[in-house]
Scaffold this active site. Structure first.
Site, PDB file in Angstrom:
ATOM      1  N   SER A 677      26.929  58.194  69.503  1.00  0.00           N
ATOM      2  CA  SER A 677      27.982  58.806  68.678  1.00  0.00           C
ATOM      3  C   SER A 677      27.501  60.013  67.889  1.00  0.00           C
ATOM      4  O   SER A 677      28.305  60.661  67.219  1.00  0.00           O
ATOM      5  CB  SER A 677      28.577  57.764  67.734  1.00  0.00           C
ATOM      6  N   LYS A 720      32.441  53.698  59.348  1.00  0.00           N
ATOM      7  CA  LYS A 720      32.029  55.101  59.215  1.00  0.00           C
ATOM      8  C   LYS A 720      32.927  55.840  58.237  1.00  0.00           C
ATOM      9  O   LYS A 720      32.458  56.659  57.429  1.00  0.00           O
ATOM     10  CB  LYS A 720      32.056  55.773  60.587  1.00  0.00           C
TER      11      LYS A 720
END
EC number: 3.4.21.53
Length: 772
Positions: A677, A720
């Site tokens: 990611s 996140k």
């Protein structure tokens, strides 16, 4: 009988009786008895030996002593070191006490001599021969009398003396010997003695028979076994029931009262018949008994009535756990299906998540909400297949597996059965326990589950199995196929804050003897405690820190009586816990060239990740530092390749990779990092460094990159986003395919962040780079 009367000292005997013509040693210890012996020695007169009726009387009175005894001559007296006197006496003739003379220091009596009577010579001769014959047979079976003793007795010609000597050699009670002593008719005395010897011989024959029977079934060294068998044989001869018979009755009663089905009851009764035939001290006896006890203890038909109330279940789950909305929803769906179908059969739930997120307590809440017994079995470290299926009864120490042990503990056939840490099972030379679990968790098979110890099939189809695991990858595929995974990723900071307020703080206040009025924690202090003193997915570490605060507060209140309460704030928390243990990432203060802010997902939640890129004259070498994993290194290579393929679009020198060395670094180099990611973050930092365009300080990003610049979806968007909000970022660039996950983010966080979905890296650069 004669009227001869003499006055002589008396020596009461305890547990002993002396006949005329006997010579033996006596140990005398009582003061009066010693005085009587000394008087007899000094005056060279006789002494009268009479037995006490009860041997435990130290100072006997006239009524405690038999009146008929033996007049004896004291031959010798020797004083022993222990204070007693050893006396040698010789019995002379029978006598009877006429009167007790009261003397304080010694016993003294008037004694009348008793004469023996006998019938004609032929009869007495016949009786003597019969007596010797009986005595000879008695000597053969007795271990206490030698053949030499018989030879000595055989030389005696006087019938009265013969009877007395033989009586002295036979093991009889004092009362029985006293009766023979009091029998003055020699004929009657011999007849009584013949009857006694006959009975004693029968007893010795039985003892010998018992000894032979026991000896044939045991080794000579097994003394305890021998004594038990002797006791059993004696009880059998006496017609008494032994302890095992009582045990058999109790087991039979338990079997009849048990709820086991008929075919299991027949097996139990058959084993009970085997148990009756096997010797009690045999090893097999304990194995059979243990097996019967297990059959009786297991629940076969007893069950609790389900009370599946969805509203009640939802209330219990919300009371016990904050957050975990999707997990609770799936559990309620599961219970609703069970209520409609009236059957517990269905997928086996497996709660997957990091330690401390409440997997075990969730299972307990499920059992409480549907009114079922709760059983927990820990599978961590199980390596032996027998731990699941049990041991075969041929092994010493055999016992059922953990499944049967749990059912015994539950006492019902429909408990909630928690298989804790199912991912921690492993296999070795003793078998594969995970393979044994396949039968347990398969709804098509577990209605005939077979435990090696129980042997008979057992129905597990009514059990609600719930498993927990930390890592799905370590669970074998066939076992995983039988379970439905419910993922519990962990708690957000907001959820941890509510859990601390609703559950952890009240619990620790109670355990440490405090109240809300004594100790208060501000919300800002709790948030700092969560962010700077713990780093975990669950709340165990948070609870430990709250407990530490409570203990220190309790100590302060006790030592400083002037304080009535303590308030912990964001500024005072360091006074109790010291400097913070952890730090969390914050946004850059200014727009930076070559430094992009990425979003990372860890086992302890989310965090921001700064990725730095610099270039300098060289030969095109690409350097990667920061302890990056293989996947992250490949993302960096892919980003570098994409930038090289689009140099003209980004207005970068086409041969930059020949003129410059590129260094990509991710700070916090001691912490391992991996995952795809960070792809668009690395590419953005690389373009920024090569073009000299700064990156907006308030922008964070996450997404995987391909060689064509496409942005692929990632996981952990909720965590996140929370880390970005905590760090002060206002804009997050996410893959377009993750747009559906925005609704999982708490509303308070969503309102403060701007989410920009993208499909291509060009869109990322357009949003992230400062305009030229």
């Amino acid at each position: 009988m004669t009227t001869e009367i003499i006055q002589i000292p008396l020596l009461p005997l305890r547990g002993l009786l002396v006949f005329p013509s006997m010579v033996l040693h006596l140990d005398v210890g009582r003061d009066k008895s010693i005085a009587s012996i000394e008087r007899a020695m000094v005056e060279e007169e006789y002494i009268f030996l009479a037995a006490q009726k009860k041997g435990n009387i130290d100072d006997p009175q006239p009524e405690d002593i038999y009146t008929v005894g033996t007049v004896a001559k004291v031959k010798q007296m020797l004083k022993l070191p222990n204070g007693t006197n050893r006396v040698l006496v010789e019995g002379m003739y029978r006598g009877e006490i006429i009167r007790h003379i009261d003397i304080d220091d010694e016993y003294r009596v008037e004694v009348q001599k008793l004469d023996e009577t006998k019938s004609e010579k032929n009869e007495i001769e016949a009786l003597m021969r019969t007596l010797l014959d009986y005595f000879k047979q008695y000597v053969k079976v007795s271990r206490k009398i030698t053949e030499d003793t018989f030879d000595t007795v055989g030389d005696i010609e006087e019938p009265g003396r013969l009877a007395d000597i033989i009586t002295s050699h036979i093991s009889l009670k004092v009362q029985e010997k006293q009766k023979l002593l009091e029998t003055l008719s020699i004929n009657e005395r011999i007849k009584k003695l013949l009857k006694i010897i006959s009975n004693e011989k029968k007893v010795l024959d039985i003892e010998k028979k018992i000894g032979q029977r026991v000896k044939s079934s045991m080794e000579k060294t097994q003394k305890e076994y021998y004594l038990r068998e002797q006791l059993k044989a004696i009880q059998k001869e006496l017609g008494e029931r032994d302890g095992k018979a009582t045990d058999l009755d109790q087991l039979h009663s338990k079997i009849e009262k048990s709820d086991m089905p008929d075919h299991i009851r027949n097996v139990a009764l058959k084993e009970l018949g085997r148990y009756e035939k096997v010797p009690q001290s045999s090893a097999e006896s304990s194995v059979i008994r243990n097996y019967i006890e297990w059959l009786v203890a297991l629940p076969w038909q007893n069950r609790t009535k389900d009370t599946i109330n969805i509203n009640k279940a939802e209330k219990v789950l919300n009371t016990d756990h904050y957050g975990l909305d999707k997990v609770k929803e799936r559990i309620l769906e599961y219970l609703a299906v069970q209520k409609l179908t009236n059957s517990i059969k269905g997928p086996i739930l497996c709660l997957v998540g990091p330690p401390g997120v409440g997997k075990t307590s969730l299972a307990n809440s499920i059992s409480n909400s549907i009114n079922r017994k709760f059983v927990r079995v820990s599978l961590g470290g199980v390596r032996d297949e027998a731990e699941i299926r049990g041991h075969r009864r041929t092994y010493i120490g055999a016992m059922p597996g953990r499944i049967m042990q749990g059912m015994k503990k539950a006492e019902t056939i429909n408990p909630v059965f928690l298989l804790d840490e199912i991912d921690k099972m492993s296999n070795d030379f003793r078998g594969d326990p995970s393979s044994a679990m396949l039968e347990v968790l398969d709804p098509e098979q577990n209605n005939t589950f077979s435990d090696h110890f129980i042997e008979e099939t057992y129905d597990l189809s009514n059990v609600l199995f719930i498993a927990t695991a930390n890592n799905v990858s370590s669970i074998p595929e066939p076992l995983l196929d039988r379970m439905e995974l419910i993922s519990i990723a962990g708690y957000t900071e907001v959820e941890k804050l509510h859990i601390a307020k609703r559950h952890l703080i009240p619990k620790q206040l109670k355990e440490n003897g405090l109240t809300k009025s004594k100790l208060q924690m501000r919300e800002s202090a709790l948030m700092k405690l969560i962010r700077r003193y713990t780093r975990e997915a669950g709340v165990r570490g948070l609870e430990r820190q709250i407990a530490t605060l409570c203990r220190k507060a309790a100590k302060t209140l006790i030592s400083d009586t002037t304080k009535e309460r303590i308030i912990i704030t964001e500024h005072t928390i360091e006074d109790y816990l010291g400097k913070p243990y952890f730090r969390y990432g914050l946004m850059e203060q200014e727009d930076q060239i070559g430094a992009a802010t990425g979003l990372a997902y860890t086992s302890a939640g989310g965090d921001i990740l700064s990725i730095e890129v610099s270039h300098y004259p060289g030969k095109g070498k690409l350097t990667l530092t920061g302890q990056l994993g293989d996947v992250m290194q490949e993302s960096a290579q892919a980003a570098f390749s994409y930038v090289r393929s689009r140099t003209s679009h980004f207005h970068i020198e086409p041969d930059f990779y020949e003129k410059y060395d590129i260094h990509i670094h991710v700070p916090a180099g001691a912490t391992p990092k991996d995952g795809p990611s960070a792809g668009i973050t690395i590419a953005t930092a690389l373009v920024s460094s090569l073009t000299g365009r700064a990156i907006k300080k308030e922008v964070g990003m996450t997404g995987e990159i391909t060689l064509r610049g496409r942005v692929l979806p990632i996981g952990g968007l909720k965590e996140k986003a929370l880390s970005a909000h905590r760090a002060g970022l206002t804009t997050i660039i996410i893959p377009e395919e993750n747009e559906k996950d925005i609704e999982n983010i708490p509303e308070s966080v969503r309102n403060d962040l701007t989410f920009i979905p993208v499909k291509h890296l060009d869109e990322v650069l357009e949003q992230a780079l400062v305009e030229e």
